[in-house]
Design a protein around this motif. Structure first.
Motif: not given
Length: 417
Positions: A322-331
């Motif tokens: 549980t927390g933050f992740g990112s990809n090409s679309n944002g965080c």
């Protein structure tokens, strides 16, 4: 082995003309009987690989009784040419097969042998044995001419070989010799081995029509579990056949596709070599991120499959994260490894995934609002906060607005009382 009868033996000089004629006739009949009763390839021969019909094998010349009566001691050894006709060799499963020919003790090496059609049959002598090698359909006449200076009671031979390919095997068939119960793959009658380019072959084995794995010996391996290939791509086989039901991420333990140990994404038993993304199907180890059909253990992203968007590290979905992740679309803010698209709050990045550890971010619809500046429309357990470019600005001392109105802010927080 093709067994041909002996040529007419030399007549003894002291034999009178009547007995000489009788000897020729008796010998000719014996020769024909030997051919008709002799064992031929495919007749009660477990090692035979073709069926030969040698019926109507005939002697080419007949002795003239009148000539027999006038024979002298000097001419008693004369022999007519002997013609044998092996009318048909039915190639039912193999071509390029060798047929040793017995000439009743005659040294085949005493003859010069030739074939009229090398594409159909070739001929050679090995250890004084005549060998006819059948290669394809058609007719060839194999002729043996007695070498000059050879001492023999035999004269020239002609063997006519007609090869019938009407029933050549092409496809998967059970061992026609009966030596085993195995099935093999044939092409135009030749047992054909599986190759790296094509070892998944369509056929029927034990009344089951399927695509089967053919090993390097041309045998259908019904115990094989692993990868194979044909012109349609790479496939995963179970018990030797493509089931079209396998959906998983599977390791190539043999290196059939490339490097041994690589994991491949399989849907309906086919390797998905053009697929990049989160696999729709998991294996016993979890859910995996795929790049060009293979697990990408370097992937750290938020990726989508048919079930939603998930947080991936080391190529694997982290369901306990549980927390933050990112990809090409944002965080994105993930809960139990998944983006719920329902999270609206101001949340601290305790791991420093987005930037510096400990920074608080404004999240709407589970996405960090990096372009937002103002009082957050959604509070957290600690209050309402002033946001600058998606982050709490603890230096803000102002009056600012959100969807609920205008608010007095100090230290980045709305002061209600």
């Amino acid at each position: 082995m093709l067994t041909f009868a002996a040529a007419v033996p030399g007549l003894a000089a002291e034999t009178d003309s009547a007995s000489a004629a009788a000897s020729v006739t008796e010998s000719t009949e014996a020769s024909a009987e030997t051919i008709e009763n002799g064992q031929l390839p495919g007749e009660d021969d477990a090692e035979g690989v073709a069926s030969v019909n040698a019926g109507d094998i005939q002697e080419a010349a007949e002795t003239d009784p009148e000539e027999a009566e006038t024979e002298t001691e000097e001419s008693a050894g004369y022999q007519a040419d002997v013609v044998y006709e092996a009318k048909t060799i039915d190639l039912t499963y193999y071509t390029l097969e060798n047929y040793p020919v017995s000439l009743d003790g005659v040294d085949a090496g005493s003859y010069e042998w030739n074939s009229s059609n090398m594409d159909v049959a070739t001929v050679s002598v090995d250890d004084s044995t005549l060998n006819i090698t059948v290669k394809s359909a058609g007719t060839a006449t194999v002729t043996g001419i007695l070498k000059e200076g050879s001492s023999s009671d035999y004269t020239d031979y002609t063997i006519s070989v007609t090869v019938n390919s009407d029933s050549l095997y092409s496809g998967i068939y059970q061992d026609p010799t009966g030596a085993t119960a195995n099935y093999y793959y044939y092409q135009n009658g030749v047992k054909t081995s599986g190759s790296d380019d094509a070892n998944v072959i369509q056929g029927t084995v034990d009344d089951v029509a399927a695509w089967w794995y053919v090993d390097a010996d041309g045998k259908v391996d019904q115990s094989y579990d692993g990868f194979g290939k044909n012109e349609n791509g790479w496939w995963y086989l179970e018990d030797g056949k493509v089931t079209f039901a396998k959906n998983s991420v599977i390791q190539d333990t043999t290196g059939a596709l490339g490097t041994a140990g690589t994991w491949y994404y399989v849907v309906k038993s086919k390797v998905q070599q053009n697929f990049t993304g989160l696999a729709d199907y998991s294996n016993e180890n979890g859910w995996w991120y795929i790049k060009n059909g293979k697990v990408d253990f370097s992937a750290n992203t938020v990726a989508k499959n048919k079930n939603g968007w998930y947080y991936v590290t080391g190529g694997k979905v982290q369901f306990d994260y549980t927390g933050f992740g990112s990809n090409s679309n944002g965080c994105w803010y993930c809960e139990s490894g998944k983006v719920t698209f329902k999270k609206n709050s101001v949340i601290q990045d305790t791991k420093g995934v987005i930037g510096s550890k400990g920074i608080w971010y404004y999240v709407v619809g589970s996405k960090v609002q990096t372009s937002y500046t103002g009082v957050a429309d959604y509070a957290n357990a600690n209050g309402w906060w002033y946001i600058k470019n998606g982050k709490v600005d603890f230096s803000a001392n102002t009056v600012a607005k959100n969807k609920n109105g205008w608010w007095y802010v100090t230290g980045g927080k709305v002061q209600f009382g």
